[in-house]
Design a protein around this motif. Structure first.
Motif, mmCIF file in Angstrom:
data_model
loop_
_atom_site.group_PDB
_atom_site.id
_atom_site.type_symbol
_atom_site.label_atom_id
_atom_site.label_comp_id
_atom_site.label_asym_id
_atom_site.label_seq_id
_atom_site.Cartn_x
_atom_site.Cartn_y
_atom_site.Cartn_z
ATOM 1 N N THR A 110 -5.669 34.627 -49.130
ATOM 2 C CA THR A 110 -4.727 34.288 -48.434
ATOM 3 C C THR A 110 -4.674 35.635 -47.390
ATOM 4 O O THR A 110 -5.099 36.551 -47.534
ATOM 5 C CB THR A 110 -3.168 34.456 -48.982
ATOM 6 O OG1 THR A 110 -3.105 35.551 -49.867
ATOM 7 C CG2 THR A 110 -3.143 33.361 -50.008
ATOM 8 N N HIS A 112 -2.483 37.343 -43.527
ATOM 9 C CA HIS A 112 -1.506 37.426 -42.507
ATOM 10 C C HIS A 112 -1.688 38.183 -41.461
ATOM 11 O O HIS A 112 -2.371 37.827 -40.355
ATOM 12 C CB HIS A 112 -0.166 37.590 -43.103
ATOM 13 C CG HIS A 112 1.125 37.586 -41.897
ATOM 14 N ND1 HIS A 112 1.192 36.739 -41.027
ATOM 15 C CD2 HIS A 112 1.842 38.703 -41.820
ATOM 16 C CE1 HIS A 112 2.299 37.132 -40.266
ATOM 17 N NE2 HIS A 112 2.723 38.048 -40.777
ATOM 18 N N PHE A 135 -5.822 30.152 -47.409
ATOM 19 C CA PHE A 135 -4.389 29.699 -46.771
ATOM 20 C C PHE A 135 -4.036 31.035 -45.884
ATOM 21 O O PHE A 135 -3.940 32.065 -46.199
ATOM 22 C CB PHE A 135 -3.348 29.837 -47.899
ATOM 23 C CG PHE A 135 -3.976 28.410 -48.652
ATOM 24 C CD1 PHE A 135 -3.427 27.191 -48.258
ATOM 25 C CD2 PHE A 135 -4.305 28.559 -49.964
ATOM 26 C CE1 PHE A 135 -3.621 25.932 -48.889
ATOM 27 C CE2 PHE A 135 -4.578 27.422 -50.759
ATOM 28 C CZ PHE A 135 -4.068 26.031 -50.172
ATOM 29 N N THR A 137 -1.887 32.362 -42.199
ATOM 30 C CA THR A 137 -0.748 32.088 -41.206
ATOM 31 C C THR A 137 -1.014 31.732 -39.750
ATOM 32 O O THR A 137 -2.233 32.002 -39.445
ATOM 33 C CB THR A 137 0.312 33.237 -41.328
ATOM 34 O OG1 THR A 137 -0.443 34.438 -40.568
ATOM 35 C CG2 THR A 137 0.676 33.708 -42.669
ATOM 36 N N HIS A 161 -0.141 28.928 -44.434
ATOM 37 C CA HIS A 161 0.253 30.054 -45.206
ATOM 38 C C HIS A 161 1.976 30.526 -44.660
ATOM 39 O O HIS A 161 2.042 31.622 -44.717
ATOM 40 C CB HIS A 161 -0.683 31.068 -45.396
ATOM 41 C CG HIS A 161 -0.155 32.243 -46.355
ATOM 42 N ND1 HIS A 161 0.289 31.866 -47.717
ATOM 43 C CD2 HIS A 161 -0.269 33.599 -46.314
ATOM 44 C CE1 HIS A 161 0.690 32.745 -48.197
ATOM 45 N NE2 HIS A 161 0.202 34.000 -47.677
ATOM 46 N N HIS A 165 4.958 33.935 -41.862
ATOM 47 C CA HIS A 165 4.903 34.583 -43.063
ATOM 48 C C HIS A 165 6.649 34.914 -43.335
ATOM 49 O O HIS A 165 6.732 36.018 -43.671
ATOM 50 C CB HIS A 165 4.362 35.875 -43.030
ATOM 51 C CG HIS A 165 3.566 36.094 -44.524
ATOM 52 N ND1 HIS A 165 4.328 37.212 -45.263
ATOM 53 C CD2 HIS A 165 2.816 35.718 -45.122
ATOM 54 C CE1 HIS A 165 3.731 37.254 -46.285
ATOM 55 N NE2 HIS A 165 2.733 36.397 -46.407
ATOM 56 N N ASN A 191 2.345 26.176 -37.874
ATOM 57 C CA ASN A 191 1.127 26.646 -38.496
ATOM 58 C C ASN A 191 0.002 25.932 -38.475
ATOM 59 O O ASN A 191 -1.148 26.054 -37.841
ATOM 60 C CB ASN A 191 1.291 27.018 -40.027
ATOM 61 C CG ASN A 191 0.455 27.839 -40.847
ATOM 62 O OD1 ASN A 191 0.702 28.366 -41.958
ATOM 63 N ND2 ASN A 191 -0.728 28.009 -40.177
ATOM 64 N N MET A 209 -0.012 27.010 -49.385
ATOM 65 C CA MET A 209 0.428 28.020 -50.200
ATOM 66 C C MET A 209 1.511 28.886 -49.466
ATOM 67 O O MET A 209 1.311 29.550 -48.440
ATOM 68 C CB MET A 209 -0.613 29.103 -50.643
ATOM 69 C CG MET A 209 -0.218 30.095 -51.824
ATOM 70 S SD MET A 209 -1.465 30.833 -52.419
ATOM 71 C CE MET A 209 -2.217 29.688 -53.688
ATOM 72 N N PRO A 211 4.379 31.510 -48.046
ATOM 73 C CA PRO A 211 4.276 32.837 -48.033
ATOM 74 C C PRO A 211 4.962 33.787 -48.945
ATOM 75 O O PRO A 211 5.888 33.245 -49.714
ATOM 76 C CB PRO A 211 5.376 33.100 -46.716
ATOM 77 C CG PRO A 211 5.968 31.953 -46.571
ATOM 78 C CD PRO A 211 5.398 30.815 -47.270
ATOM 79 N N GLU A 213 3.933 33.833 -51.789
ATOM 80 C CA GLU A 213 3.776 33.075 -53.181
ATOM 81 C C GLU A 213 5.227 32.936 -53.552
ATOM 82 O O GLU A 213 5.279 32.941 -54.794
ATOM 83 C CB GLU A 213 2.565 33.736 -53.917
ATOM 84 C CG GLU A 213 1.414 33.841 -53.519
ATOM 85 C CD GLU A 213 1.140 34.894 -52.372
ATOM 86 O OE1 GLU A 213 1.449 36.074 -52.654
ATOM 87 O OE2 GLU A 213 0.560 34.547 -51.395
ATOM 88 N N ASN A 232 0.165 27.147 -55.615
ATOM 89 C CA ASN A 232 0.340 28.770 -55.920
ATOM 90 C C ASN A 232 -0.346 29.388 -56.924
ATOM 91 O O ASN A 232 -1.268 28.521 -57.534
ATOM 92 C CB ASN A 232 1.696 28.931 -56.390
ATOM 93 C CG ASN A 232 2.222 30.370 -56.036
ATOM 94 O OD1 ASN A 232 1.627 31.150 -55.307
ATOM 95 N ND2 ASN A 232 3.612 30.610 -56.309
ATOM 96 N N HIS A 278 -6.604 38.604 -51.670
ATOM 97 C CA HIS A 278 -6.146 38.824 -50.340
ATOM 98 C C HIS A 278 -7.416 39.039 -49.437
ATOM 99 O O HIS A 278 -8.466 39.932 -49.748
ATOM 100 C CB HIS A 278 -5.191 39.802 -50.055
ATOM 101 C CG HIS A 278 -3.666 39.528 -50.662
ATOM 102 N ND1 HIS A 278 -3.648 39.690 -51.800
ATOM 103 C CD2 HIS A 278 -2.773 39.095 -49.959
ATOM 104 C CE1 HIS A 278 -2.519 39.040 -51.910
ATOM 105 N NE2 HIS A 278 -1.880 38.719 -50.942
#
Length: 316
Positions: A110, A112, A135, A137, A161, A165, A191, A209, A211, A213, A232, A278
């Motif tokens: 994930t 962002h 996933f 953003t 995502h 966020h 998104n 997924m 933001p 989680e 998730n 991440h």
């Protein structure tokens, strides 16, 4: 948390010699919240019909479930449970685990704000012939369009995502939704639009997924109405703590997380796991888990796991 009478199932575990089974079933009169704390471990329930199973020891090992209670009576139906093990495990409408009867999992990334690990992750996945799941953003797609296009070009799954966020549900009261349905739909659609604007193909099935989680049943319902299935990470390994920085009380080093993953695998297995890492982290964290990605992949393969992107893992 609503009250529940656990005396009968606990006595049954003791008197029938099934103390080693860490799961108990609670029907509609049981816990109605999404998570329960077991010691220092967060236990995630799963459902079979109207029945909810909770891990009373905290190891969250799906295959350990041995008891089924029907119509208020206790019994055992291993064949039924074996069939259920092949179904995706859901929490509040969200898929958190795939078929737990097979040694396969998905590496899920994930992102962002940061993308410092993107190129290294791509290189490691390509070298080991693995397709991952990403996933990201809307802000990520707008900030790092070339990275996103290269990820999809390599054959990995790309999904949303949250555009900005946003926090969808209250941290302390998960059932309290912090966003309106209109704003949620706009956030998710924005998104997807960010993906399309940089030339990305929208993957099918549509997985999302949330933001942080963090979500609730209402969010899952809204997403489903849009033709999107929320997913998730599977809890238990602490891999999701790779964002923490040394100044945080919950900081975990990459070495600790790496060892936690393998220790969890040895005890419980990682069958059907969505293992979260991440794609980038705050510069204050110089100890990056993605630097151990190749070691982790080699060890998981050595232990017999097949690593798949999410649409191949779930196949629903």
């Amino acid at each position: 948390m609503k009250r529940v009478n656990l005396i009968l199932p606990l006595l049954w575990i003791v008197f029938t010699g099934y103390a080693q089974s860490s799961w108990i079933r609670v029907n509609q009169v049981g816990y109605l919240e999404d998570d329960v704390k077991v010691g220092e471990t967060e236990s995630i329930p799963f459902r079979i019909g109207n029945d909810v199973y909770y891990d009373i020891t905290g190891d969250d090992s799906f295959p350990e479930i041995e008891t089924v209670m029907r119509d208020g009576l206790l019994g055992c139906n291993p064949g039924y449970l074996s069939a259920q093990a092949k179904q995706p495990k859901k929490v509040a409408g969200d898929i958190v685990r795939s078929d737990s009867s097979k040694k396969q999992l998905s590496l899920v990334f994930t992102g962002h704000e940061y993308a410092d690990g993107a190129r290294k992750i791509q290189k490691v996945l390509k070298k080991n012939n693995i397709k991952g799941t990403f996933f990201l953003t809307g802000d990520f797609y707008r900030k790092y369009p070339a990275i996103a296009r290269d990820i999809q070009k390599d054959g990995h799954y790309l999904g949303p995502h949250s555009d900005k966020h946003l926090l969808y549900a209250d941290w302390k009261n998960r059932d309290s939704t912090l966003i309106s349905r209109t704003d949620f739909e706009k956030d998710l659609n924005d998104n997807y639009q960010a993906m399309e604007e940089i030339g990305l193909k929208i993957e099918s099935p549509r997985y999302f997924m949330p933001p942080y989680e963090w979500y609730n049943q209402e969010i899952s319902n809204w997403a489903e109405a849009m033709g999107v299935q929320i997913v998730n990470f599977t809890p238990g390994t602490t891999s999701n703590a790779d964002y923490t920085t040394p100044d945080m009380k919950n900081y975990l080093s990459s070495e600790t997380i790496y060892n936690n993953i393998l220790a969890y695998e040895e005890k419980n297995g990682l069958n059907g796991f969505l293992l979260l890492i991440h794609i980038g982290t705050d510069p204050k964290r110089t100890d990056k888990l993605y630097d151990r990605l190749e070691d982790l992949i080699k060890e998981l393969k050595k232990r017999g796991y097949e690593l798949k992107e999410i649409s191949r893992l779930l196949k629903i």
